[in-house]
Design an enzyme around this catalytic site. Structure first.
Site, mmCIF file in Angstrom:
data_model
loop_
_atom_site.group_PDB
_atom_site.id
_atom_site.type_symbol
_atom_site.label_atom_id
_atom_site.label_comp_id
_atom_site.label_asym_id
_atom_site.label_seq_id
_atom_site.Cartn_x
_atom_site.Cartn_y
_atom_site.Cartn_z
ATOM 1 N N TYR A 17 8.946 5.748 -29.855
ATOM 2 C CA TYR A 17 7.658 5.139 -29.524
ATOM 3 C C TYR A 17 6.659 6.196 -29.080
ATOM 4 O O TYR A 17 7.011 7.349 -28.851
ATOM 5 C CB TYR A 17 7.825 4.050 -28.447
ATOM 6 C CG TYR A 17 7.985 4.562 -27.033
ATOM 7 C CD1 TYR A 17 9.179 5.130 -26.607
ATOM 8 C CD2 TYR A 17 6.942 4.482 -26.118
ATOM 9 C CE1 TYR A 17 9.326 5.604 -25.313
ATOM 10 C CE2 TYR A 17 7.083 4.945 -24.812
ATOM 11 C CZ TYR A 17 8.284 5.509 -24.423
ATOM 12 O OH TYR A 17 8.423 5.977 -23.144
ATOM 13 N N LYS B 220 11.086 10.994 -27.755
ATOM 14 C CA LYS B 220 10.504 9.803 -27.093
ATOM 15 C C LYS B 220 11.208 8.556 -27.644
ATOM 16 O O LYS B 220 10.675 7.808 -28.462
ATOM 17 C CB LYS B 220 8.987 9.758 -27.301
ATOM 18 C CG LYS B 220 8.270 9.002 -26.170
ATOM 19 C CD LYS B 220 6.811 9.371 -26.110
ATOM 20 C CE LYS B 220 5.984 8.474 -25.215
ATOM 21 N NZ LYS B 220 6.384 8.352 -23.830
HETATM 22 N N1 PDD Z 1 5.303 7.937 -20.672
HETATM 23 N N2 PDD Z 1 7.816 12.154 -19.404
HETATM 24 C C1 PDD Z 1 8.256 10.925 -19.689
HETATM 25 C C2 PDD Z 1 9.702 10.623 -19.504
HETATM 26 C C3 PDD Z 1 7.356 9.942 -20.145
HETATM 27 O O1 PDD Z 1 7.806 8.714 -20.444
HETATM 28 C C4 PDD Z 1 5.988 10.261 -20.273
HETATM 29 C C5 PDD Z 1 4.971 9.261 -20.755
HETATM 30 C C6 PDD Z 1 5.581 11.572 -19.947
HETATM 31 C C7 PDD Z 1 4.136 12.008 -20.074
HETATM 32 O O2 PDD Z 1 3.786 12.191 -21.430
HETATM 33 P P1 PDD Z 1 2.264 12.021 -21.927
HETATM 34 O O3 PDD Z 1 1.435 12.921 -21.073
HETATM 35 O O4 PDD Z 1 2.318 12.460 -23.343
HETATM 36 O O5 PDD Z 1 1.908 10.580 -21.745
HETATM 37 C C8 PDD Z 1 6.519 12.494 -19.530
HETATM 38 C C9 PDD Z 1 4.471 6.931 -21.271
HETATM 39 C C10 PDD Z 1 3.080 6.928 -20.792
HETATM 40 C C11 PDD Z 1 5.185 5.605 -21.183
HETATM 41 O O6 PDD Z 1 6.384 5.588 -21.404
HETATM 42 O O7 PDD Z 1 4.556 4.571 -20.936
#
Ligand code: PDD
Length: 303
Positions: A30, A145
């Site tokens: 995702y 992810k």
């Molecule tokens: N989460 N680390 C993890 C484990 C994350 O799930 C996320 C983001 C980040 C930050 O990544 P970015 O800056 O690209 O959003 C780091 C999203 C926002 C979520 O799961 O809703």
């Protein structure tokens, strides 16, 4: 309206099979993309990370970057609110049975949904938030992810029950390929190192230096993490990208969480202990001001 497998449908009509591999195994990927004034922020970076995650699990990307971009823009256009959080979701589809290895000739399930963007409130930004710490009990490919978010669910629930917004995670030194630190004591406890937050990346400030853990398979390569580093470098903020020990986190002057939806948010309390003086620090304020200015300039045409 959300996009599901080739068409836009009403949310209440959007259904997938009970045998979808995303449902059975969390076998999918995702992305979450913030949208300001109907403009997706760092779209290309998010779509390339999606592509990298899909490649890492051997799931052919069903769309080119250009096709994804067009679908994201169409999803945004179909909502009646301007600031959005676009969610992309690709699974290995429905093979009609529960069998672990990859199925042959099964179409992936593709969904794009958009909801209202919820960023931290002015009060949260001004006062900062609280966090718990936790051992990082996730797998060793946190750079992907993946839809397998049960650890995140459990960690965020634990944080919520403790009245906190995030869980800051540590792993033993061996996971980072680091020797256990020796402080001269024969029986010293193994040193742990910062990985990331349950759904965010974590930055530390100590003695005027911004510390960031290096990208590895133990953390998600955050799009916001990259932008914070870009902004820090462009503004001569002293920066060190290196493994950060638990002791350094616990004696930090400032601690921040960063993510697409939280942006740059200060953690002022960790496990009930104040971080630094327990207030949002000067470097967090500086970075947040620069981050907001960058966003304003890129996304809202400076207005
Ligand atoms: N989460 N680390 C993890 C484990 C994350 O799930 C996320 C983001 C980040 C930050 O990544 P970015 O800056 O690209 O959003 C780091 C999203 C926002 C979520 O799961 O809703």
């Amino acid at each position: 309206m959300l996009y599901l497998n080739g068409q836009f449908v009403n949310r209440q009509d959007a259904t997938i099979s009970a045998l979808d591999r995303g449902v059975l195994f969390g076998d999918g990927i995702y992305e979450v993309i913030p949208v300001y004034s109907r403009k997706p922020f760092r779209l290309d970076e998010h779509l390339h990370r999606l592509d990298a995650s899909l490649a890492a699990i051997g799931l052919p990307n069903p769309h080119s970057i250009e096709q994804w971009a067009a679908l994201v823009l169409e999803t945004i256009a179909r909502q009646d609110f301007d600031d959005q959080s676009v969610y992309l979701h690709v699974t290995r589809g429905n093979a009609g049975e529960r069998d672990f290895p990859f199925p042959a000739d099964v179409a992936p399930t593709v969904m794009i949904n958009s909801s209202r963007l919820v960023t931290p409130t002015p009060a949260q930004k001004a006062a900062g938030v609280k966090a718990i710490s936790h051992g990082d009990f996730r797998w060793l490919r946190c750079d992907i992810k993946s839809l397998n978010l049960l650890p995140t669910v459990l960690l965020r629930e634990a944080a919520k029950r403790a009245g906190c917004a995030e869980a800051v995670m540590f792993r033993d030194s061996w996971a980072f390929g680091l020797e256990a630190a020796s402080n001269g004591a024969a029986q010293s406890a193994p040193q742990r190192y910062l990985s990331e937050g349950a759904a965010s990346n974590i930055f530390v400030v100590k003695d005027g230096v911004l510390l960031a853990p290096p990208k590895s398979q133990l953390m998600l390569p955050g799009i916001t993490y990259d932008l914070v580093i870009e902004i820090a470098e462009a503004n001569q903020v002293p920066l060190e990208i290196r493994p950060i020990s638990e002791a350094e986190v616990r004696s930090a002057d400032e601690l921040w969480m960063t993510s697409s939806t939280k942006e740059v948010l200060s953690i002022v309390m960790l496990d009930g202990e104040p971080v630094g003086d327990g207030k949002v620090g000067p470097m967090a304020q500086q970075l947040d001001t620069l981050y907001q200015a960058f966003k304003q300039q890129v996304m809202r045409g400076g207005d």
